[in-house]
Each structure stands twice: as structure tokens, then as C-alpha cells.
Design a protein around this motif. Structure first.
Motif, PDB file in Angstrom:
ATOM      1  N   MET A 202       0.831  -1.198   0.000  1.00 21.16           N
ATOM      2  CA  MET A 202       0.000   0.000   0.000  1.00 21.16           C
ATOM      3  C   MET A 202       0.871   1.256   0.000  1.00 21.16           C
ATOM      4  O   MET A 202       1.797   1.369   0.797  1.00 21.16           O
ATOM      5  CB  MET A 202      -0.929   0.032   1.211  1.00 21.16           C
ATOM      6  N   GLY A 203       0.564   2.201  -0.860  1.00 26.19           N
ATOM      7  CA  GLY A 203       1.252   3.480  -0.836  1.00 26.19           C
ATOM      8  C   GLY A 203       0.655   4.382   0.239  1.00 26.19           C
ATOM      9  O   GLY A 203      -0.348   4.054   0.878  1.00 26.19           O
ATOM     10  N   LEU A 204       1.257   5.543   0.429  1.00 31.63           N
ATOM     11  CA  LEU A 204       0.827   6.473   1.470  1.00 31.63           C
ATOM     12  C   LEU A 204      -0.641   6.861   1.312  1.00 31.63           C
ATOM     13  O   LEU A 204      -1.400   6.873   2.287  1.00 31.63           O
ATOM     14  CB  LEU A 204       1.706   7.723   1.452  1.00 31.63           C
ATOM     15  N   TYR A 205      -1.055   7.179   0.070  1.00 31.45           N
ATOM     16  CA  TYR A 205      -2.416   7.676  -0.133  1.00 31.45           C
ATOM     17  C   TYR A 205      -3.458   6.598   0.162  1.00 31.45           C
ATOM     18  O   TYR A 205      -4.513   6.886   0.738  1.00 31.45           O
ATOM     19  CB  TYR A 205      -2.577   8.213  -1.558  1.00 31.45           C
ATOM     20  N   LYS A 206      -3.155   5.357  -0.196  1.00 28.73           N
ATOM     21  CA  LYS A 206      -4.073   4.254   0.115  1.00 28.73           C
ATOM     22  C   LYS A 206      -4.130   4.004   1.619  1.00 28.73           C
ATOM     23  O   LYS A 206      -5.186   3.689   2.179  1.00 28.73           O
ATOM     24  CB  LYS A 206      -3.636   2.980  -0.616  1.00 28.73           C
ATOM     25  N   GLN A 207      -3.009   4.164   2.281  1.00 25.70           N
ATOM     26  CA  GLN A 207      -2.978   4.002   3.733  1.00 25.70           C
ATOM     27  C   GLN A 207      -3.812   5.079   4.420  1.00 25.70           C
ATOM     28  O   GLN A 207      -4.582   4.797   5.348  1.00 25.70           O
ATOM     29  CB  GLN A 207      -1.532   4.034   4.232  1.00 25.70           C
ATOM     30  N   LEU A 208      -3.665   6.322   3.944  1.00 24.79           N
ATOM     31  CA  LEU A 208      -4.452   7.418   4.515  1.00 24.79           C
ATOM     32  C   LEU A 208      -5.941   7.218   4.253  1.00 24.79           C
ATOM     33  O   LEU A 208      -6.775   7.469   5.141  1.00 24.79           O
ATOM     34  CB  LEU A 208      -3.997   8.758   3.935  1.00 24.79           C
ATOM     35  N   GLU A 209      -6.283   6.775   3.054  1.00 25.44           N
ATOM     36  CA  GLU A 209      -7.684   6.519   2.736  1.00 25.44           C
ATOM     37  C   GLU A 209      -8.264   5.459   3.670  1.00 25.44           C
ATOM     38  O   GLU A 209      -9.373   5.612   4.190  1.00 25.44           O
ATOM     39  CB  GLU A 209      -7.824   6.070   1.282  1.00 25.44           C
ATOM     40  N   ALA A 210      -7.493   4.387   3.897  1.00 22.65           N
ATOM     41  CA  ALA A 210      -7.950   3.330   4.801  1.00 22.65           C
ATOM     42  C   ALA A 210      -8.117   3.860   6.225  1.00 22.65           C
ATOM     43  O   ALA A 210      -9.053   3.476   6.942  1.00 22.65           O
ATOM     44  CB  ALA A 210      -6.957   2.161   4.786  1.00 22.65           C
ATOM     45  N   LEU A 211      -7.218   4.774   6.639  1.00 24.43           N
ATOM     46  CA  LEU A 211      -7.318   5.365   7.984  1.00 24.43           C
ATOM     47  C   LEU A 211      -8.577   6.218   8.124  1.00 24.43           C
ATOM     48  O   LEU A 211      -9.260   6.181   9.155  1.00 24.43           O
ATOM     49  CB  LEU A 211      -6.091   6.217   8.280  1.00 24.43           C
ATOM     50  N   ILE A 212      -8.860   7.023   7.096  1.00 20.00           N
ATOM     51  CA  ILE A 212     -10.051   7.874   7.130  1.00 20.00           C
ATOM     52  C   ILE A 212     -11.310   7.013   7.207  1.00 20.00           C
ATOM     53  O   ILE A 212     -12.226   7.286   7.997  1.00 20.00           O
ATOM     54  CB  ILE A 212     -10.094   8.805   5.908  1.00 20.00           C
ATOM     55  N   GLU A 213     -11.358   5.960   6.388  1.00 19.23           N
ATOM     56  CA  GLU A 213     -12.518   5.059   6.412  1.00 19.23           C
ATOM     57  C   GLU A 213     -12.658   4.390   7.770  1.00 19.23           C
ATOM     58  O   GLU A 213     -13.761   4.259   8.299  1.00 19.23           O
ATOM     59  CB  GLU A 213     -12.375   4.004   5.308  1.00 19.23           C
ATOM     60  N   TYR A 214     -11.522   3.980   8.350  1.00 16.01           N
ATOM     61  CA  TYR A 214     -11.557   3.354   9.675  1.00 16.01           C
ATOM     62  C   TYR A 214     -12.062   4.345  10.723  1.00 16.01           C
ATOM     63  O   TYR A 214     -12.845   3.990  11.621  1.00 16.01           O
ATOM     64  CB  TYR A 214     -10.165   2.854  10.059  1.00 16.01           C
ATOM     65  N   SER A 215     -11.625   5.595  10.615  1.00 17.94           N
ATOM     66  CA  SER A 215     -12.067   6.631  11.550  1.00 17.94           C
ATOM     67  C   SER A 215     -13.579   6.840  11.461  1.00 17.94           C
ATOM     68  O   SER A 215     -14.276   6.925  12.490  1.00 17.94           O
ATOM     69  CB  SER A 215     -11.338   7.943  11.261  1.00 17.94           C
ATOM     70  N   LEU A 216     -14.102   6.908  10.245  1.00 13.83           N
ATOM     71  CA  LEU A 216     -15.548   7.083  10.060  1.00 13.83           C
ATOM     72  C   LEU A 216     -16.323   5.894  10.606  1.00 13.83           C
ATOM     73  O   LEU A 216     -17.350   6.054  11.286  1.00 13.83           O
ATOM     74  CB  LEU A 216     -15.868   7.272   8.573  1.00 13.83           C
ATOM     75  N   ASP A 217     -15.843   4.682  10.319  1.00 10.89           N
ATOM     76  CA  ASP A 217     -16.563   3.474  10.718  1.00 10.89           C
ATOM     77  C   ASP A 217     -16.480   3.219  12.216  1.00 10.89           C
ATOM     78  O   ASP A 217     -17.441   2.725  12.824  1.00 10.89           O
ATOM     79  CB  ASP A 217     -16.001   2.251   9.971  1.00 10.89           C
ATOM     80  N   THR A 218     -15.348   3.534  12.815  1.00 16.09           N
ATOM     81  CA  THR A 218     -15.113   3.182  14.220  1.00 16.09           C
ATOM     82  C   THR A 218     -15.489   4.309  15.182  1.00 16.09           C
ATOM     83  O   THR A 218     -16.115   4.071  16.213  1.00 16.09           O
ATOM     84  CB  THR A 218     -13.637   2.808  14.434  1.00 16.09           C
ATOM     85  N   LEU A 219     -15.102   5.542  14.840  1.00 15.86           N
ATOM     86  CA  LEU A 219     -15.344   6.679  15.733  1.00 15.86           C
ATOM     87  C   LEU A 219     -16.561   7.498  15.322  1.00 15.86           C
ATOM     88  O   LEU A 219     -17.021   8.345  16.088  1.00 15.86           O
ATOM     89  CB  LEU A 219     -14.115   7.584  15.780  1.00 15.86           C
TER      90      LEU A 219
END
Length: 419
Positions: free
Chosen positions: A246-263
Motif C-alpha cells: 500500500m502506498g501512502l495515499y491508500k494508507q491514509l484513505e484506509a485510515l479515514i474510512e476506519y475513523s468514520l466506521d469506528t469513531l
């Protein structure tokens, strides 16, 4: 009477923050304010810089650290400049003015522990001289004095204090309570023979009362939930870092999605810390403890998440300060991790809206972070972020403590696969 709606005010606050982000750090503070007076109206600003301007009320961070090397500053620069609408008008009318500043000193766990050892008659060994310097600085103050605050230590150790077999947090808080009643005369004070006007029993009673107050406080639980949210985002980032494909942008996208889903929210500041790990983790010493994963990594990640949360905690205190017109935080620490944290995540400014109780922290590299965020957000993710119905749904349901703990257990289990 309000002249703008809450929605208009929050947009203006964001635009004021954007003006700071887009303002070159080499450009003058005066130009920042003069070019954006309408944006900053009604807000307060603490602005860090290496170029102090004599026309504004300012504070030297470097001189304070020189006076007491145990203190660690949160801001990146050597000094601070301050703005509020009233003070700016007074400055233009009268010239330079004096602004009341609340210098607040918080303790990390290792500094707090030394108060416990010292109060109980133990030896501080090689740290005795530095500890004496800290005690003298607290007692003698700087300029208008320091507000001595150990609430962060209590919150960080609150869960441990609930364990009957663990008396360390109680004994430490009791020692800090007793320190409030230290007999101090500068020239005659002997660090090896401290005298207190309060006995251990009374100090212990006050420590019990403090712990009970924090344990029963809904505000404390909110702090613990916020720290858990930061821990989840940071731990998720550590796991994403191991996915080399995973590149940086895909990692950040996954983090944002995780933040929305979890928090249920876009945790922008929490994701900023993870962005620094993912993009520059090998550059800054703060991230060295987790450069390679092992059995001790989980313990280190938890400790680092508390260090990162210290920054978020100071934001809240900045909006609550009632001692001075502006709040300037310091941490007392006997290691360098807060110095390393300030180097990794340099804070340029704190923007405060007292009316709606909002505080925004702006980092020195905020523009670079925003560019990377924008590049990482796909069309589908952007739709999720902008969809008004989904926004309402997210805001209406915050995760419970049990749900956060379950998510943490899932990530912690996933971490074990890497060692």
C-alpha cells in the motif's frame, strides 16, 4: 447578540485556520493579522515563531527552557505572539501592552514519580540536581508564575488507580498534594530535607478525594474515550505501515474510512499523527521505539498514544483557562520524548473560539498534510464525507466504551501476527 449563525462562525474559524496555514512562516505576524482582521475577529490566537516582533506582546519559550531544562515546550518556535481583538486594538492605540498569560506546567509520569520518591525520603541519585531546579522553578515562578497542574497524570493513571493492589498512583498523587504545602525559602531550602505544613494523612485524604472526583466525572470519561480513539487510529496506522504493497495515499484513505466506521467522525488531528508515522516514521526519533515490531511494541504504542494525547489535552485546557488571557502549556519530563514529539509534530498555532468552545491546533506542516489528505480521498470516500444524511447518522451515534474496547482488542490481536 450574535451577528452570525453557529454554522457561519465555524466556517469563519476554519477559514482563519486556513489563513494561518497559507501564511509563510517567514512572513510577519502583523501581515497575517492585518490581512485577515475580519476572519480573526472574536477569536484568540497563540502563534509560535522564531521571529519575535517587538510591536506585539510576546513570550520567550527559549528563556524559560534555559531557566529550567526539565521543562519541555509544546510549540515549535523560540517564542510566542498573541492576538485577541481587544488586545490588538489596545496595541494599535497604546503601543506595546502587557497581556496576562497562564503558564501551565503539567507532569508526565516519570516526573510525577520523582515527587513520590522525594516526598517519601527516597534517593533521586543523578537526577537530584535537575529535580531541585524543577522544584525551585515551580516555587519561584517565571514572570507571572506557573500554574502547577497534574490532572493529566491522574487521567493517564486513573485505570491503574482502580486496581486495589496498585498503590503507586495514589501514593504519587498524595505526594503531589503534599507538595502544595512545601515550606520554601529560596536561600535556605534544602532539597534533601524538605519540610511540609501538611502531614501524610491529610495529604492522603485529599488524594482519595481527587481520585474519586476524577473517577466519577463524565468529563474524565470523555477524555479517556478521546484517548482511546487516538490509540485506535495510531494502532491502525502501525498495522497499515506493515502492508508494504500500500502506498501512502491508500494508507491514509484506509485510515479515514476506519475513523468514520469506528469513531463516527473524521478524526483529522489523530490522523495527522499517523500521517507523520506513515510518511516520516524513519526520520524522527519519537517513532524509534516502534521501528520494528516485537512483543514489547504494544506497550510502547500505548505509551506513545498517551504522549500524543497530551497535545489534545492541552487544547482543552487552552479553552478553559481562566487565570490569564492566554494559556501556554509546558510539560515537566526527565527524558526527551516530548522534545522528540515537538520535533515530529511541530505546533505552529492554537486558534480559540471562546463563544462556541472550539480550539484548533495548527501544525507547522499542516499544508503538506492537507495536500496529502486531498490526494488520498477518492470520489467514493468524498461522497461519504459530504453526504448530509450520513453526517447526521454519524453524529447521532457515538461509540460506547465497550465498542471502543472491542475494536482495540481486534487491532491488538492483529498486531501479534507481526512478531
Amino acid at each position: 447578540m450574535r451577528t452570525e449563525t453557529p454554522q457561519q462562525r465555524i466556517i469563519r474559524l476554519q477559514n482563519a485556520a486556513n489563513a494561518i496555514v497559507m501564511h509563510a512562516s517567514s512572513d510577519s505576524f502583523k501581515n497575517l493579522i492585518d490581512n485577515n482582521e475580519n476572519l480573526f475577529r472574536g477569536f484568540r490566537l497563540v502563534y509560535s515563531t522564531n521571529n519575535i516582533e517587538a510591536g506585539f506582546s510576546h513570550s520567550s519559550l527559549k528563556s524559560i527552557e534555559d531557566d529550567c531544562p526539565t521543562l519541555k515546550k509544546f510549540f515549535y518556535g523560540t517564542g510566542l505572539l498573541f492576538y485577541s481583538e481587544k488586545h490588538y486594538e489596545d496595541t494599535k492605540r497604546k503601543g506595546r501592552i502587557r497581556i496576562p498569560i497562564d503558564y501551565s506546567l503539567s507532569l508526565d509520569s516519570n516526573a510525577a514519580e520523582r515527587f513520590r520518591i522525594w516526598e517519601s525520603g527516597g534517593s533521586l541519585d543523578k537526577e537530584e540536581s535537575r529535580f531541585e531546579g524543577l522544584v525551585r522553578f515551580i516555587m519561584e515562578g517565571k514572570e507571572q508564575g506557573f500554574n502547577f497542574d497534574y490532572s493529566f497524570f491522574i487521567i493517564e493513571n486513573l485505570l491503574d488507580s482502580l486496581k486495589p493492589e496498585n498503590l503507586r498512583p495514589f501514593n504519587t498523587i498524595s505526594a503531589l498534594k503534599r507538595f502544595d504545602h512545601l515550606e520554601y525559602e529560596g536561600e535556605s531550602f534544602d532539597i534533601r530535607n524538605p519540610k511540609f505544613t501538611e502531614n501524610k494523612e491529610v495529604a492522603g485524604q485529599r488524594a482519595v478525594e481527587a481520585l474519586r472526583a476524577f473517577q466519577s466525572s463524565t468529563e474524565t470519561q470523555r477524555f479517556l474515550d478521546r484517548r482511546m480513539g487516538l490509540y485506535l487510529i495510531f494502532l491502525k496506522a502501525v498495522l497499515l505501515r506493515e502492508q508494504k504493497e500500500m502506498g501512502l495515499y491508500k494508507q491514509l484513505e484506509a485510515l479515514i474510512e476506519y475513523s468514520l466506521d469506528t469513531l463516527g467522525a473524521f478524526a483529522k488531528t489523530e490522523i495527522y499523527f499517523s500521517w507523520k508515522l506513515l510518511k516520516y516514521g524513519k526520520t524522527f526519533r519519537f517513532f524509534d521505539p516502534i521501528s520494528q515490531l516485537g512483543k514489547k511494541s504494544l506497550h510502547k504504542i500505548k505509551g506513545m498514544s498517551w504522549d500524543l494525547f497530551a497535545v489534545r489535552y492541552q487544547e482543552t485546557l487552552a479553552s478553559m483557562s481562566d487565570i490569564g488571557d492566554f494559556y501556554v502549556p509546558f510539560f515537566a519530563s526527565f527524558d526527551n520524548r516530548f522534545v522528540e514529539l515537538a520535533q515530529a509534530c511541530p505546533i505552529r498555532a492554537i486558534l480559540i473560539d471562546d463563544l462556541d468552545k472550539r480550539v484548533m491546533t495548527i501544525h507547522l506542516d499542516e499544508y503538506e498534510y492537507m495536500v496529502d489528505l486531498n490526494r488520498s480521498i477518492s470520489t467514493e470516500l468524498n461522497h461519504r464525507l459530504q453526504d448530509p444524511e450520513e453526517k447526521i447518522k454519524r453524529m447521532s451515534r457515538k461509540p460506547t466504551v465497550k465498542e471502543l474496547e472491542k475494536k482495540a482488542n481486534e487491532l491488538e490481536l492483529a498486531l501479534t501476527k507481526y512478531y
